[in-house]
Design a protein around this motif. Structure first.
Motif, short mmCIF file in Angstrom:
data_model
loop_
_atom_site.label_atom_id
_atom_site.label_comp_id
_atom_site.label_asym_id
_atom_site.label_seq_id
_atom_site.Cartn_x
_atom_site.Cartn_y
_atom_site.Cartn_z
N ARG A 63 16.11 116.43 -41.30
CA ARG A 63 17.02 117.09 -40.37
C ARG A 63 18.27 117.60 -41.09
NH1 ARG A 63 16.83 113.07 -35.03
NH2 ARG A 63 14.60 113.29 -34.65
N SER A 64 18.87 118.63 -40.51
CA SER A 64 20.10 119.23 -41.06
C SER A 64 19.94 119.56 -42.54
CB SER A 64 21.30 118.29 -40.85
OG SER A 64 21.68 118.26 -39.51
N MET A 65 18.90 120.29 -42.85
CA MET A 65 18.63 120.65 -44.24
C MET A 65 19.43 121.90 -44.61
SD MET A 65 14.97 121.31 -46.09
CE MET A 65 14.87 121.85 -47.79
N PRO A 66 20.29 121.84 -45.64
CA PRO A 66 21.07 123.01 -46.05
C PRO A 66 20.16 124.14 -46.53
CG PRO A 66 21.95 120.99 -47.00
CD PRO A 66 20.61 120.65 -46.43
N LEU A 67 20.55 125.37 -46.18
CA LEU A 67 19.75 126.55 -46.52
C LEU A 67 20.61 127.62 -47.16
CD1 LEU A 67 17.75 126.97 -43.18
CD2 LEU A 67 16.98 125.80 -45.25
N VAL A 77 22.11 125.80 -41.94
CA VAL A 77 21.44 124.51 -41.85
C VAL A 77 20.25 124.64 -40.91
CG1 VAL A 77 21.68 122.11 -41.11
CG2 VAL A 77 23.60 123.25 -42.24
N ALA A 78 19.13 124.08 -41.32
CA ALA A 78 17.95 124.05 -40.46
C ALA A 78 17.99 122.78 -39.61
CB ALA A 78 16.67 124.07 -41.29
N ASP A 79 17.72 122.91 -38.33
CA ASP A 79 17.70 121.73 -37.46
C ASP A 79 16.72 120.69 -37.99
OD1 ASP A 79 19.60 122.63 -35.72
OD2 ASP A 79 18.19 123.41 -34.24
N VAL A 80 15.47 121.12 -38.13
CA VAL A 80 14.42 120.22 -38.61
C VAL A 80 13.46 121.00 -39.51
CG1 VAL A 80 12.41 118.82 -37.95
CG2 VAL A 80 14.51 118.70 -36.59
N VAL A 81 13.10 120.40 -40.63
CA VAL A 81 12.04 120.95 -41.47
C VAL A 81 10.99 119.86 -41.64
CG1 VAL A 81 11.39 121.94 -43.69
CG2 VAL A 81 13.64 122.46 -42.70
N GLU A 82 9.78 120.18 -41.24
CA GLU A 82 8.66 119.24 -41.40
C GLU A 82 7.86 119.63 -42.64
OE1 GLU A 82 7.93 118.26 -36.65
OE2 GLU A 82 6.37 119.27 -37.84
N PHE A 83 7.52 118.62 -43.43
CA PHE A 83 6.67 118.82 -44.60
C PHE A 83 5.33 118.14 -44.32
CE2 PHE A 83 10.99 119.16 -46.03
CZ PHE A 83 10.98 120.16 -47.00
#
Length: 227
Positions: A63-67, A77-83
């Motif tokens: 969550r809150s991944m800097p972009l 910032v991305a809310d959520v990034v799923e891998f």
């Protein structure tokens, strides 16, 4: 482009909704709250935890991944990034993760209040996030998801060439307006009733008052006709 000139990625949604709204917020630094913005803020507070990193078997959730996107000149910032773990490498679609075995495919998820919208303002924000992730991790992301607070459901958004091109054009327009220091004129429409800045924008007042030059020209033409 220097990173100091990068603009906020989240602003691309405002630009897609209304150019004037974007300029009022990001150039003139005007902001007002309404029920929609408050609800949206609360929804994001539940999603935005910069220290959240969860693994569920074959899925890692960040969550809150800097972009950062140099192509778009945007940061955010991305809310959520799923891998999602893949058993095999898929060239151009999967990447390695530090201290993680296997190959991983990315899925950006953006949280929104309300229901899916008729326009693409949410989709272009998601697309901008995906473009940034692609640049950062050297992959191609075919789709992302929009989660809506009212329906409690995810909507899958295909990141087509058309939506990518629209996202690029919006980002370029944002930078052009900043360089020129321009705030577009108001254009009255149905969207005005949804806007938190309607009192600051005054679209109805502005449209009722014509430029002085036009007024003088009209008056002179009337006097000529009377003579």
């Amino acid at each position: 482009m220097s990173e100091e000139d990068f603009l906020l990625l989240s602003g691309i949604q405002h630009m897609a909704f209304c150019e004037r709204q974007w300029a009022l917020i990001h150039i003139e630094q005007i902001w007002s709250e309404n029920v929609r913005t408050v609800e949206g803020k609360h929804l994001h507070e539940r999603a935005d935890d910069p220290f959240f990193d969860e693994s569920r078997k074959t899925v890692r959730i960040v969550r809150s991944m800097p972009l950062v996107s140099r192509q778009l000149g945007l940061r955010g910032v991305a809310d959520v990034v799923e891998f999602h773990q893949s058993k095999v490498e898929v060239t151009g679609e999967t990447c390695r993760l530090q201290d993680r075995a296997g190959w991983w495919r990315l899925l950006p998820v953006e949280y929104k209040r309300g229901r899916p919208k008729k326009d693409d303002r949410d989709a272009v924000q998601l697309c901008a996030q995906a473009i940034a992730l692609e640049e950062m991790l050297g992959v191609t992301i075919a789709a992302g998801c929009l989660f809506y607070g009212e329906t409690k459901r995810r909507e899958t958004i295909e990141l087509t060439p058309a939506i990518r091109q629209h996202t690029l054009e919006l980002a370029q327009k944002m930078h052009r307006l900043v360089r020129e220091g321009l705030t577009p004129k108001a254009k009255k429409g149905k969207r005005c009733s949804q806007c938190s800045l309607v009192e600051d924008c005054q679209p109805y007042w502005m449209l009722k008052h014509r430029p002085v030059a036009e007024y003088l020209e009209r008056m002179c033409s009337w006097e000529a006709e009377e003579e």
